[in-house]
Enzyme design. Structure first.
Site, PDB file in Angstrom:
ATOM      1  CG  HIS A  23      -2.114  -0.868   1.115  1.00 30.75           C
ATOM      2  ND1 HIS A  23      -2.857  -1.272   2.193  1.00 30.75           N
ATOM      3  CD2 HIS A  23      -2.699  -1.457   0.038  1.00 30.75           C
ATOM      4  CE1 HIS A  23      -3.844  -2.067   1.785  1.00 30.75           C
ATOM      5  NE2 HIS A  23      -3.768  -2.193   0.483  1.00 30.75           N
ATOM      6  CG  HIS A  79      -9.969  -6.809  -4.211  1.00 31.34           C
ATOM      7  ND1 HIS A  79     -10.543  -5.559  -4.191  1.00 31.34           N
ATOM      8  CD2 HIS A  79      -8.903  -6.730  -3.368  1.00 31.34           C
ATOM      9  CE1 HIS A  79      -9.854  -4.777  -3.395  1.00 31.34           C
ATOM     10  NE2 HIS A  79      -8.844  -5.458  -2.885  1.00 31.34           N
ATOM     11  CD  GLU A  81      -5.788  -2.711  -2.651  1.00 29.12           C
ATOM     12  OE1 GLU A  81      -6.489  -3.474  -1.972  1.00 29.12           O
ATOM     13  OE2 GLU A  81      -5.077  -1.815  -2.159  1.00 29.12           O
ATOM     14  CG  ASP A  83      -3.043  -6.282  -3.988  1.00 28.16           C
ATOM     15  OD1 ASP A  83      -3.962  -5.549  -4.366  1.00 28.16           O
ATOM     16  OD2 ASP A  83      -3.074  -6.889  -2.907  1.00 28.16           O
ATOM     17  CG  HIS A 145      -9.604  -4.255   1.908  1.00 23.72           C
ATOM     18  ND1 HIS A 145      -8.715  -3.216   1.945  1.00 23.72           N
ATOM     19  CD2 HIS A 145      -9.229  -5.020   0.889  1.00 23.72           C
ATOM     20  CE1 HIS A 145      -7.805  -3.383   0.996  1.00 23.72           C
ATOM     21  NE2 HIS A 145      -8.102  -4.467   0.342  1.00 23.72           N
ATOM     22  CG  ASP A 164      -7.307  -8.404  -0.159  1.00 23.83           C
ATOM     23  OD1 ASP A 164      -6.266  -8.931  -0.558  1.00 23.83           O
ATOM     24  OD2 ASP A 164      -7.701  -7.289  -0.564  1.00 23.83           O
ATOM     25  CE1 TYR A 192      -3.406  -9.132   3.806  1.00 23.70           C
ATOM     26  CE2 TYR A 192      -5.586  -9.455   4.725  1.00 23.70           C
ATOM     27  CZ  TYR A 192      -4.767  -9.281   3.636  1.00 23.70           C
ATOM     28  OH  TYR A 192      -5.311  -9.235   2.382  1.00 23.70           O
ATOM     29  CG  HIS A 225      -2.310 -10.890  -0.106  1.00 20.01           C
ATOM     30  ND1 HIS A 225      -1.439 -10.481  -1.082  1.00 20.01           N
ATOM     31  CD2 HIS A 225      -3.294  -9.969  -0.100  1.00 20.01           C
ATOM     32  CE1 HIS A 225      -1.879  -9.371  -1.639  1.00 20.01           C
ATOM     33  NE2 HIS A 225      -3.010  -9.036  -1.068  1.00 20.01           N
TER      34      HIS A 225
HETATM   35 FE1  FEO Z   1      -7.142  -5.356  -1.346  1.00 25.36          FE
HETATM   36 FE2  FEO Z   1      -4.689  -7.616  -1.636  1.00 25.36          FE
HETATM   37  O1  FEO Z   1      -5.738  -6.189  -2.161  1.00 25.36           O
END
Ligand code: FEO
Length: 395
Positions: A23, A79, A81, A83, A145, A164, A192, A225
């Site tokens: 992030h 998702h 995002e 990553d 999230h 996530d 996390y 992750h």
């Molecule tokens: Fe919310 Fe691992 O990205």
């Protein structure tokens, strides 16, 4: 690289042993991370999520050794995002007509980031996508999230792809929860949760209960992750329910910064008073100016009470403390107590300022705090010990 998960499901992501900040610079990741992507080869072929953009070429090249890309029938974007979606542009250049399944908000975030008009298929909770004998069931998970987040579930193999949720920034070559160091795993899962999911705890509890009410057997949880939970995956669900419910241990954390040691001495003497009175409580001292912010937040997450200390400088507080106070306000901790302390040379505003910030962050401030003029002398040290004793009695 391909790691078999179960039957026709394999992991085709990227292990990133080098990652130390996530992030931007917001989150420390001292054990690296992984970006998990899953390939399901049933009668129909589905790819769930991709990897972070810097690894896009490597990811697509590796994927093409696992399957002819043109044979991918469905891309699932749980998702948006970057990553997890960062390799989508590279992949979709090769298979531009393959449909991309995501939520309504997923379309917004993917279009907003990549400005591409892929063949988006919007799905909602309960929608199913047939892969032949097995199906993918979609479960929206807004604000877990991001607004676009969703889970999906593979029938027959009983795998929940949770994105996530239940993840950890933990690189490992083995990729399964039963093959890594357990204390490292649980610490990274906690860190996390504390740093990313704390603001959404009410939603975490609601969503888990919603998923449980579907009575879908869950044999494996494939996160986006860290490790795949294949050994007793219920353990992380139960742990999340605990963390989501105003979690606290019998711990008091004293967070401070100090210029010339006066506030450090106060912290140490207060700690002494606390442990003299309460032999059961865990007390930790963290010089926030010298410590990792995210590890400190993890300790705050575990604490029933925090004390925050800073000397006064320019009618304010030291910048490390200001930054911490700002961060914890955003995280919205629930049902935690707090107090402020600090030494000063002349104007002495720090204790009041910290107290005001703690109240604004939702902490129950137990008293007016403790401030001392200049470095604590013997009487000052004693007043800190007494303060710690009284505080322990009050908690
Ligand atoms: Fe919310 Fe691992 O990205």
């Amino acid at each position: 690289m391909n790691i078999s998960v179960k039957n026709n499901v394999s992991w085709v992501g990227k292990i990133d042993w080098e990652l130390r900040k996530f992030h931007g610079n917001e989150l420390s990741t001292y054990r690296g991370s992984t970006y998990n992507s899953y390939l399901i080869k049933e009668e129909k072929v589905a790819l769930i999520d991709t990897v972070w953009g810097p690894f896009a070429k490597e990811f697509v090249k590796n994927l093409s050794t696992e399957i002819d890309l043109k044979k991918i029938d469905y891309v699932i974007a749980n998702h948006g995002e970057t990553d997890h979606s960062g390799a989508l542009p590279e992949l979709m250049r090769q298979i531009p007509n393959t449909p991309v399944y995501c939520t309504t908000n997923g379309v917004k975030s993917l279009k907003g980031q990549y400005h591409e008009d892929w063949d988006f298929k919007v799905v909602k909770t309960g929608d199913r996508l047939s892969l032949g004998k097995k199906e993918l069931v979609f479960i929206e998970a807004p604000m877990l999230h991001w607004p676009d987040s969703m889970f999906c579930y593979l029938t027959g193999d009983n795998i929940l792809f949770s994105n996530d949720a239940f993840g950890q920034h933990l690189a490992s070559e083995s990729m399964f929860n039963d093959t890594v160091n357990q204390s490292e795993l649980m610490y990274e899962a906690l860190k996390y949760y504390a740093n990313i999911l704390t603001p959404f705890s009410a939603l975490v509890e609601k969503k888990i209960n919603e998923v449980l009410s579907l009575n879908l057997p869950v044999d494996i949880i494939c996160t986006s992750h860290g490790v795949i939970w294949r050994d007793n995956p219920k353990q992380i669900i139960e742990t999340y329910l605990k963390w989501a419910n105003k979690y606290k241990e019998n711990q008091i954390t004293i967070l401070y910064d100090t210029m010339w040691s006066g506030t450090r001495v106060m912290a140490e003497q207060i700690a002494k008073g606390i442990v003299q009175t309460d032999k059961t409580v865990t007390v930790k001292l963290i010089n926030i100016g010298r410590s990792d912010k995210n590890d400190a937040i993890t300790e705050i997450f575990k604490s029933k009470t925090i004390l925050v200390g800073s000397p006064t400088i320019n009618k304010g507080v030291l910048t490390a403390i200001a930054s911490l106070l700002d961060e914890i306000r955003g995280l919205g901790f629930k049902e935690k107590k707090a107090a402020a302390f600090g030494c000063y040379g002349w104007s002495g505003e720090s204790v009041r300022l910290i107290t005001d910030h703690l109240k604004a962050a939702g902490f129950t401030v137990v008293d007016d705090g403790l401030k001392l003029l200049w470095n604590p002398d013997e009487a000052g040290r004693k007043s800190c010990v007494d303060y710690g004793r009284n505080l322990a009695k009050k908690l």
